[in-house]
Design an enzyme around this catalytic site. Structure first.
Site, PDB file in Angstrom:
ATOM      1  N   GLU A   1       0.919  -1.245   0.111  1.00  0.00           N
ATOM      2  CA  GLU A   1       0.146   0.060  -0.069  1.00  0.00           C
ATOM      3  C   GLU A   1       0.900   1.222  -0.041  1.00  0.00           C
ATOM      4  O   GLU A   1       0.568   2.216  -0.856  1.00  0.00           O
ATOM      5  CB  GLU A   1      -0.858  -0.043   1.240  1.00  0.00           C
TER       6      GLU A   1
ATOM      7  N   LYS B   1      -2.282 -11.339   3.084  1.00  0.00           N
ATOM      8  CA  LYS B   1      -1.551 -10.637   2.279  1.00  0.00           C
ATOM      9  C   LYS B   1      -1.316 -11.729   0.974  1.00  0.00           C
ATOM     10  O   LYS B   1      -1.073 -11.117  -0.202  1.00  0.00           O
ATOM     11  CB  LYS B   1      -0.183 -10.279   3.073  1.00  0.00           C
TER      12      LYS B   1
HETATM   13  C1  G6Q Z   1       2.279  -3.264  13.283  1.00  0.00           C
HETATM   14  C2  G6Q Z   1       2.476  -4.169  11.969  1.00  0.00           C
HETATM   15  C3  G6Q Z   1       1.847  -3.501  10.805  1.00  0.00           C
HETATM   16  C4  G6Q Z   1       2.845  -2.479  10.156  1.00  0.00           C
HETATM   17  C5  G6Q Z   1       2.308  -2.190   8.820  1.00  0.00           C
HETATM   18  C6  G6Q Z   1       3.250  -1.387   8.057  1.00  0.00           C
HETATM   19  O1  G6Q Z   1       2.685  -3.725  14.383  1.00  0.00           O
HETATM   20  O2  G6Q Z   1       3.597  -4.744  11.900  1.00  0.00           O
HETATM   21  O3  G6Q Z   1       0.603  -2.923  11.167  1.00  0.00           O
HETATM   22  O4  G6Q Z   1       2.963  -1.499  10.907  1.00  0.00           O
HETATM   23  O5  G6Q Z   1       2.129  -3.374   8.121  1.00  0.00           O
HETATM   24  O6  G6Q Z   1       4.411  -1.832   8.018  1.00  0.00           O
HETATM   25  P1  G6Q Z   1       5.635  -0.913   7.307  1.00  0.00           P
HETATM   26  O7  G6Q Z   1       5.869  -0.096   8.306  1.00  0.00           O
HETATM   27  O8  G6Q Z   1       6.877  -1.844   7.371  1.00  0.00           O
HETATM   28  O9  G6Q Z   1       5.231  -0.497   6.021  1.00  0.00           O
END
Ligand code: G6Q
Length: 548
Positions: free
Chosen positions: A222, A506
């Site tokens: 995203e 995912k």
């Molecule tokens: C949180 C999760 C998840 C993560 C997002 C964004 O504890 O790991 O919500 O923060 O998937 O990940 P990135 O910061 O790696 O883009």
């Protein structure tokens, strides 16, 4: 120090002696509807304070015996000791005996900056170095050294990130927007829905806009998609993205490429996404909006709560007490959900952040020893600001067949100095009067000969109250909930720091995307052979042409 937590500290919940005591006590929980239950003495005694926050909990279904048993539960599972080991850098993010993450959990190191001898010195040194870089950057923005190609200052910042890289930072920004530097505005893009980005970009003067791309992994679909979308908008406007884009990412990630960014800031492996709001993940955007002094105030408030969470006596440790009251309601009184209801419009996204913090951390079914849980773990958490909620879903809270424990959040003063005196009371007084009325109504109920107008009562609640929603108070509130979630995870003996449960979706989404791209390239592609269920779903949902 990078030790793992001794296995002896990871005791299964159902093997703790205190659980048996609590089960017996739960057969006759304290009756809040009894005429002499909610005495003034009880209301003033059941109060615990730290870092400027008071937790009032007289309206929980507990008495001294319950509190003593909850204290035993905390002592037996040695949760305060585990919290201390966490702050020192023990490897807590792991499952014993199985392939798993194997990491330290050191979000607290970001705010150990003020300690003379930080518990995890290497991590705190990294946090200090990043904060120093941020201060330099902010000073350059303030003194006009850093301007756009036309020599004009940056007035807008678009924060691009998702999950932990969006929810906490966004909740904090909205909570503290009243303290923003005049003339600076922050916008957020998180959803890969192209309409999200389009709505934010519409009407923005890109020449005066910084774009803060936040992704710890630097691989999130995203965020990378939205970054590219926004980069293309800059190029189309004749602007050089490297003069506008900032990166917050993990060292060595695919986004760790300073040539593509005006500035790069780092966050580290030992800070989980949903615990990262006080790292550079939140600090860069908050620094732009509020200035570095307010960021430091947030860190100070959080640090004060981290220190308070080290108190072993549960009656003097609000974070631990809230965790234990949650466990009492969840595991012993059988409540499946918890509602967080802030009586402050500024906390409009705080429940959304807590949903992630709590449910991604404690929505688990195996123990740290890899055993299927034989006890309940995290409840469903949800919430909305009051009084709006009163005109919506409170009907169910008061008279529904499901008991929902509630955590109210309130402030003695509003943030701004604007208020209205109408019919002898201010709006702020109307707000807090409503809050306290809900607490009383839920607890005591109301007998009535008409069953439709009867309120059963005995619906437990707690109130967190501070003077005013300042950056310091927000830091303390954030850290209180982080500690609550971590304590509950220790008590349930689960790993509150991984999120394997998001992987399957995912993976399957990537499989479905392969259908779209193959279909686009080759009209004759027959995806039903590769993935019949995904293919059938795509067709049934009308997302692929019928004749393919
Ligand atoms: C949180 C999760 C998840 C993560 C997002 C964004 O504890 O790991 O919500 O923060 O998937 O990940 P990135 O910061 O790696 O883009």
């Amino acid at each position: 120090m990078t030790d793992t937590v001794p296995v002896g500290l990871c005791r299964d919940f159902d093997r703790l002696a205190a659980t048996g005591v609590l089960q017996r006590l739960a057969e006759h929980p304290f009756d809040l509807t009894a005429p002499a239950a909610l005495t003034p003495e009880r209301i003033s005694r059941y109060r615990s304070s730290a870092a400027g926050l008071d937790l009032l909990y007289a309206t929980q279904r507990i008495d001294e015996a319950t509190l003593d048993a909850l204290q035993s539960l905390a002592d037996e599972s040695r949760v305060v000791e585990q919290f201390f080991l966490m702050r020192q850098g023990a490897v807590l993010n792991r499952i014993e005996g199985f392939a798993s993450e194997n990491r330290q959990v050191l979000h607290t190191a970001c705010r150990d900056l003020f300690a003379e001898a930080p518990l995890a010195p290497a991590a705190t040194a990294q946090a200090r170095a990043e904060l120093a870089k941020l201060r330099t950057f902010l000073a350059e923005l303030d003194n006009g050294q850093l301007v756009n190609a036309a020599g004009a200052p940056f007035t807008e910042l678009v924060h691009v990130g998702i999950g932990g890289s969006d929810l906490g930072p966004r909740a904090l920004y909205l909570a503290l927007a009243a303290f923003a530097t005049p003339g600076r505005r922050v916008h957020f893009i998180s959803n890969v829905d192209p309409d999200d980005a389009a709505a934010v970009l519409a009407g923005l003067d890109l020449s005066r806009t910084l774009v803060n791309v936040v992704s710890k992994s630097g691989t999130t679909l995203e965020t990378l998609t939205n970054e590219e979308l926004v980069r293309q908008a800059f190029v189309a406007a004749g602007l050089a993205p490297e003069r506008h884009f900032l990166a917050v990412t993990g060292q060595g990630s695919p986004m760790d490429n300073p040539a593509r960014y005006l500035r790069s800031f780092y966050m580290f492996d030992y800070i989980g996404g949903r615990y990262s709001a006080t790292s550079m993940v939140g600090a860069v955007m908050l620094g732009f909006a509020l200035g570095d002094e307010q960021v430091v105030e947030i860190l100070r408030g959080a640090h004060a709560m981290d220190l308070a969470a080290a108190e072993p006596a549960i009656r003097h440790n609000p974070a631990l007490l809230l965790a234990l009251l949650g466990i009492w309601n969840r595991n012993f009184l059988g409540c499946d959900t918890v509602a967080v209801l802030p009586y402050s419009q500024a906390l409009v996204r705080f429940a959304a952040h807590l949903q992630q913090l709590d449910m991604e951390s404690n929505g688990k079914s195996v123990s740290r020893g890899g055993r299927e849980l034989a006890w309940q773990s995290g409840p469903v958490l949800w919430g909305e600001p009051g009084t709006n909620g009163q005109h919506a879903f409170y009907q169910l809270l008061h008279q529904g067949t499901t008991i929902v424990p509630t955590e109210f959040i309130g402030f003695r003063q509003n943030q701004l100095d604007k208020d209205l005196l109408l019919q002898g009371t201010t709006s702020q007084e109307k707000l807090v009067a409503n809050l306290l009325a809900q607490i009383l109504a839920l607890a005591t109920g109301q007998p009535h000969e008409n069953p439709n107008q009867r309120f059963a009562g005995n619906r437990p609640s707690a109130l967190l109250i501070a003077d005013r929603l300042t950056p310091y108070a927000m830091g303390a509130l954030l850290a209180l909930y982080e500690a609550k979630v971590v304590f509950q995870g220790f008590l349930w003996n689960i790993n509150s720091f991984d999120q394997e449960g998001v992987q399957l979706g995912k993976k399957l989404a990537n499989g479905l995307l392969a259908h779209f791209s193959a279909h686009r390239q080759n009209f004759l592609y027959n995806g039903s052979e590769a993935d019949p269920r995904g293919w059938a779903l795509l067709k049934a949902a009308g997302l692929l042409d019928e004749h393919v």
